[in-house]
Design an enzyme around this catalytic site. Structure first.
Site, PDB file in Angstrom:
ATOM      1  N   HIS A 137       3.327  96.949   1.977  1.00 49.12           N
ATOM      2  CA  HIS A 137       4.605  97.155   2.664  1.00 49.12           C
ATOM      3  C   HIS A 137       5.042  98.623   2.583  1.00 49.12           C
ATOM      4  CE1 HIS A 137       8.760  96.812   3.913  1.00 49.12           C
ATOM      5  NE2 HIS A 137       9.086  97.461   2.823  1.00 49.12           N
TER       6      HIS A 137
ATOM      7  N   ARG B  64       0.111  94.629   9.442  1.00 44.51           N
ATOM      8  CA  ARG B  64      -0.038  95.898   8.718  1.00 44.51           C
ATOM      9  C   ARG B  64      -1.174  95.704   7.728  1.00 44.51           C
ATOM     10  NH1 ARG B  64       2.256  94.609   3.726  1.00 44.51           N
ATOM     11  NH2 ARG B  64       4.244  93.525   3.846  1.00 44.51           N
TER      12      ARG B  64
ATOM     13  N   TYR C 192       1.146  88.503  -2.784  1.00 48.34           N
ATOM     14  CA  TYR C 192       1.600  87.547  -1.776  1.00 48.34           C
ATOM     15  C   TYR C 192       0.641  87.309  -0.620  1.00 48.34           C
ATOM     16  CZ  TYR C 192       3.161  91.912   0.419  1.00 48.34           C
ATOM     17  OH  TYR C 192       3.206  93.170   0.948  1.00 48.34           O
TER      18      TYR C 192
HETATM   19  C1  LIG Z   1      19.815  95.397   4.748  1.00 49.35           C
HETATM   20  C2  LIG Z   1      18.542  95.595   4.004  1.00 49.35           C
HETATM   21  N1  LIG Z   1      18.130  94.653   3.141  1.00 49.35           N
HETATM   22  C3  LIG Z   1      16.989  94.816   2.428  1.00 49.35           C
HETATM   23  C4  LIG Z   1      16.224  95.933   2.590  1.00 49.35           C
HETATM   24  C5  LIG Z   1      14.947  96.127   1.782  1.00 49.35           C
HETATM   25  N2  LIG Z   1      13.785  96.053   2.684  1.00 49.35           N
HETATM   26  C6  LIG Z   1      13.211  97.173   3.158  1.00 49.35           C
HETATM   27  S1  LIG Z   1      12.001  96.838   4.232  1.00 49.35           S
HETATM   28  C7  LIG Z   1      12.203  95.164   4.070  1.00 49.35           C
HETATM   29  C8  LIG Z   1      11.356  94.238   4.878  1.00 49.35           C
HETATM   30  C9  LIG Z   1      11.417  94.532   6.338  1.00 49.35           C
HETATM   31  O1  LIG Z   1      10.548  93.725   7.042  1.00 49.35           O
HETATM   32  P1  LIG Z   1      10.404  93.804   8.604  1.00 49.35           P
HETATM   33  O2  LIG Z   1      11.752  93.913   9.232  1.00 49.35           O
HETATM   34  O3  LIG Z   1       9.567  92.667   9.037  1.00 49.35           O
HETATM   35  O4  LIG Z   1       9.660  95.189   8.869  1.00 49.35           O
HETATM   36  P2  LIG Z   1       8.260  95.694   8.260  1.00 49.35           P
HETATM   37  O5  LIG Z   1       8.586  96.570   7.088  1.00 49.35           O
HETATM   38  O6  LIG Z   1       7.453  94.508   7.891  1.00 49.35           O
HETATM   39  O7  LIG Z   1       7.608  96.500   9.334  1.00 49.35           O
HETATM   40  C10 LIG Z   1      13.218  94.897   3.154  1.00 49.35           C
HETATM   41  C11 LIG Z   1      13.625  93.546   2.728  1.00 49.35           C
HETATM   42  C12 LIG Z   1      16.689  96.900   3.506  1.00 49.35           C
HETATM   43  N3  LIG Z   1      16.007  98.035   3.724  1.00 49.35           N
HETATM   44  N4  LIG Z   1      17.837  96.705   4.200  1.00 49.35           N
END
Ligand SMILES: Cc1ncc(C[n+]2csc(CCOP(=O)(O)OP(=O)(O)O)c2C)c(N)n1
Lengths: 363, 338
Positions: free
Chosen positions: A267, A263, A276
């Site tokens: 985020h 990306r 980071y």
């Molecule tokens: C159960 C849960 N824990 C924490 C979060 C907070 N959170 C939102 S997005 C994220 C990271 C997600 O990363 P990834 O699965 O790699 O998807 P990306 O956003 O990088 O596309 C986190 C920790 C959440 N939404 N749900």
């Protein structure tokens, strides 16, 4: 045929747009140009959201710029309006290409009266029954087991549909991911799990997310093939997804695909990525823009439209966007009356009482 | 509390203005300094400093052995914390949003909450689970919930929700030193809403002691967490009309200060209970129950409750959902007019 569990990501076109191996193209020129337009459409919508956020029209947005080859490639490898989808919040390009109208997409982001989710969900938590798109849930990984269930239902009902479930690499750490993939696999359910590995789960790099050498190898543990794909190569993603979908439709059970991508943006709109990752890293990936790579391919194939034509297309998408935005905004925003709808199939007494209370308050 | 008494100006403690999230950051920093067995971890708490920046600077200061990022798994975060406790550490785990406690729910209720009881007191969990909770930030339903009642319903857990920087710091330091698992809910909409002077020297606030925010004799308003500024606004509006409200901030729900609540309601004979969690099975139901059981004869009006509605938390109707000052005043009027 593509092999599962390769060490190098599967790729068809290189960064300079040339074919990395000879392959027969099963897409017409029109289709190739449509893929190009789909990528542009996703990019424009994504970039246009940022000013709208700054105007305060929406409160949150997670960009997908840089991930178009993965998301549009997936949409082109499945059967739209036939297969079923459990996507995740960042799937802008996927949803738009699956057929979700731009206006519907925008209305959800605004939470306006035109939003099919009735302004209930946080921005980017779409729902689109018409296009077989299940409601997106914020809780990471919580949609994996439901996807397995949809696939089990498809098998039970004897359809030739498949279920496609997408997620980031972070999601693969959640218990629900393991439970869901195992459930689908144990049932030989027609489920295609696709990891859009953009290498970061907010600030955590995938190397600290898992000690596995990649996500695709996790398929070994569940007895399903795992394909490791270059997620910046729209043709490779589409081809592997198509092959996997055929394998699944033939009754072989589930498949895991990992698309290695990046990306470019933060985020989400409330993130500061400079904490980071380095500018150099981001720039090096910006240079591997999947849209540019695909244009180079089209150019090499001698079918890239003239710049003015491409510009004109950008312009038409922008116009479509502005019109949809205005229409959605003009539809107004939900008022208190709808607070109690859809909690249950009926209105139990205690909710009726609370609704009465709100009515008095608003008189 | 080890606070200096304010009667001795020369020994007056040094104070500095902090908002709620800064106070939380300081509490962790001081406890990391004080006790090498304290660890801080969770999703994005290291390099990123937490999505709300509660852990900002802690990894830089204490290194990535004591302050670290975990994979995205609440079950692992909570479960690992339980295991660390067994081996003598004092983990402070962050769950990024209270709405994401659920993937870790089994670890909280089956392991953390019950291991002391299960082991005949042989093992216990001196751990803290910190988590931003509540609405008011246009976060839609998965970034706005108030799930504290699931945990007040689970024996073995202590449950806290501060509403001021001073309380947040003192209660978090106390939580880290306690030998029980503590659910520490942080009202995220108050993170940066105001500053208050907080002592720079060590102090803790014991659990089970409510704070009287305003003294009065006509009606008692009781709340905790994110609703408190609105409760105080409503109380001020009542005062302007010549009514003397007493305002109680519970601060901790398990244990909660029955004594302070009963003393106040015995004095006023009228009470409004305010929280933003959905009304049914809301923790305030327990408070209402105790009041009616103990003070039935002395009440001048029935207990009135102001709460969130029994619907999932909505995005576009965020403001409609939350009980603001008007709804509190409406409830007070009902009680006063009874
Ligand atoms: C159960 C849960 N824990 C924490 C979060 C907070 N959170 C939102 S997005 C994220 C990271 C997600 O990363 P990834 O699965 O790699 O998807 P990306 O956003 O990088 O596309 C986190 C920790 C959440 N939404 N749900």
């Amino acid at each position: 045929m593509f092999e599962a569990f390769t060490n190098q990501p599967i790729r068809l076109i290189g960064e300079d747009g040339s074919r990395t191996q000879p392959f027969e193209l099963d897409l017409s020129v029109d289709e190739l140009l449509q893929i190009h337009r789909d990528m542009i459409r996703a990019r424009v919508c994504d970039e246009r959201l940022i000013p709208i956020l700054r105007q305060g029209k929406t409160s949150f947005y997670a960009q997908s710029t840089g991930m178009e080859a993965t998301q549009i490639g997936i949409a082109w490898g499945v059967k739209k309006k036939h297969d079923w989808f459990w996507p995740y919040y960042r799937d802008n390009g996927l949803l738009l290409t699956l057929g979700m109208p731009m206006g519907r997409w925008i209305a959800q982001l605004l939470g306006s009266n035109e939003d099919v989710c009735k302004g209930r969900q946080m921005p980017q938590h779409f729902s689109d029954p018409e296009n077989h798109i299940a409601s997106i849930c914020s809780a990471i990984g919580s949609h994996i087991a439901p996807a397995a269930g949809t696939a089990i239902a498809q098998k039970y009902l004897g359809t030739d549909e498949i279920t496609v479930c997408t997620f980031g690499e972070g999601a693969t750490s959640e218990g629900d991911w393991h439970a869901g993939v195992n459930m689908a696999s144990a049932n030989k359910a027609p489920c295609l799990f696709i990891c859009e590995n953009n290498q970061y789960a907010i600030s955590l790099n995938v190397k600290d997310q898992t000690n596995s050498k990649n996500i695709a190898v996790k398929g070994h543990a569940y007895g399903i093939p795992g394909f490791y794909v270059d997620g910046q190569d729209v043709l490779a993603v589409r081809a592997v997804v198509k092959q996997a979908a055929e394998y699944i439709r033939a009754g072989n059970g589930s498949v895991l695909i990992e698309c290695l991508t990046y990306r470019i943006g933060t985020h989400s709109s409330s993130d500061d990525d400079s904490r980071y990752r380095s500018k150099d890293e981001v720039e090096s990936w910006r240079a591997q823009d999947p849209l540019v790579r695909f244009e180079r391919f089209l150019e090499k194939e001698g079918i890239l439209p003239a710049r003015e034509e491409i510009e004109a297309y950008y312009g038409s998408v922008l116009a479509e966007f502005e019109e949809a935005l205005q229409k959605s905004d003009a539809s107004g925003y939900p008022t208190w009356e709808i607070l109690f709808d859809d909690v249950y199939s009926d209105l139990p007494d205690h909710l009726a009482q609370q609704a009465l209370y709100l009515r008095e308050e608003n008189l | 509390m080890t606070m200096q008494s304010p009667e001795k100006p020369s020994a007056a403690p040094v104070r500095k203005p902090l908002n709620l999230i800064q106070a939380i950051n300081e509490a962790m920093r001081e406890e990391l300094l004080r006790d090498p067995n304290v660890l801080v971890f969770g999703e994005d708490v290291g390099k990123r400093g937490g999505v709300f920046l509660a852990t900002e600077g802690l990894q830089a200061e204490f290194g990535n052995k004591r302050v670290f990022d975990t994979p995205l798994s609440e079950a692992s975060i909570v479960g690992a914390a339980v295991g660390m406790c067994i081996r003598g550490l004092r983990p402070v785990a962050e769950i990024q949003f209270a709405d994401y406690l659920y993937p870790g729910f089994d670890q909280i209720v089956s392991q953390a909450a019950k291991i002391r009881y299960r082991s005949g007191g042989g093992f216990y969990c001196p751990m803290v689970i910190r988590t931003p909770s509540g609405g008011g930030v246009r976060g839609g339903n998965h970034h706005s919930q108030s799930p504290e009642a699931y945990f007040t319903h689970t024996p073995g857990l202590k449950v806290v929700m501060p509403s001021t920087p001073y309380d947040a710091k003192g209660l978090l330091k106390e939580a880290i030193r306690l030998d029980d698992p503590v659910m520490f809910f942080e009202p995220k909409r108050l993170y940066r809403s105001f500053k208050e002077d907080v002592p720079t020297e060590d102090y803790t606030i014991p659990f089970g002691k409510a704070a009287i925010r305003m003294e009065g004799s006509d009606i008692t308003l009781i709340g905790y967490g994110g609703v408190m500024p609105d409760v105080i606004k409503a109380a001020e509006a009542l005062k302007a009309e010549g009514i003397q409200p007493e305002v109680i901030d519970l601060r901790t729900l398990i244990p909660w200060d029955r004594e302070a609540v009963l003393a106040s309601v015995a004095k006023t004979g009228r009470v409004v209970l305010i929280s933003e969690a959905p009304r049914t099975s809301n923790f305030m139901g327990e408070v209402a129950y105790v009041i009616q059981e103990e003070l039935f004869d002395q009440m001048l009006a029935p207990v009135v409750q102001v709460a969130g509605f029994d619907t999932p938390y909505p995005y576009a109707l965020d403001k409609v959902y939350l009980p603001g000052p008007n709804r509190i005043l409406r409830a007070a009027a009902k009680s006063l007019g009874y």
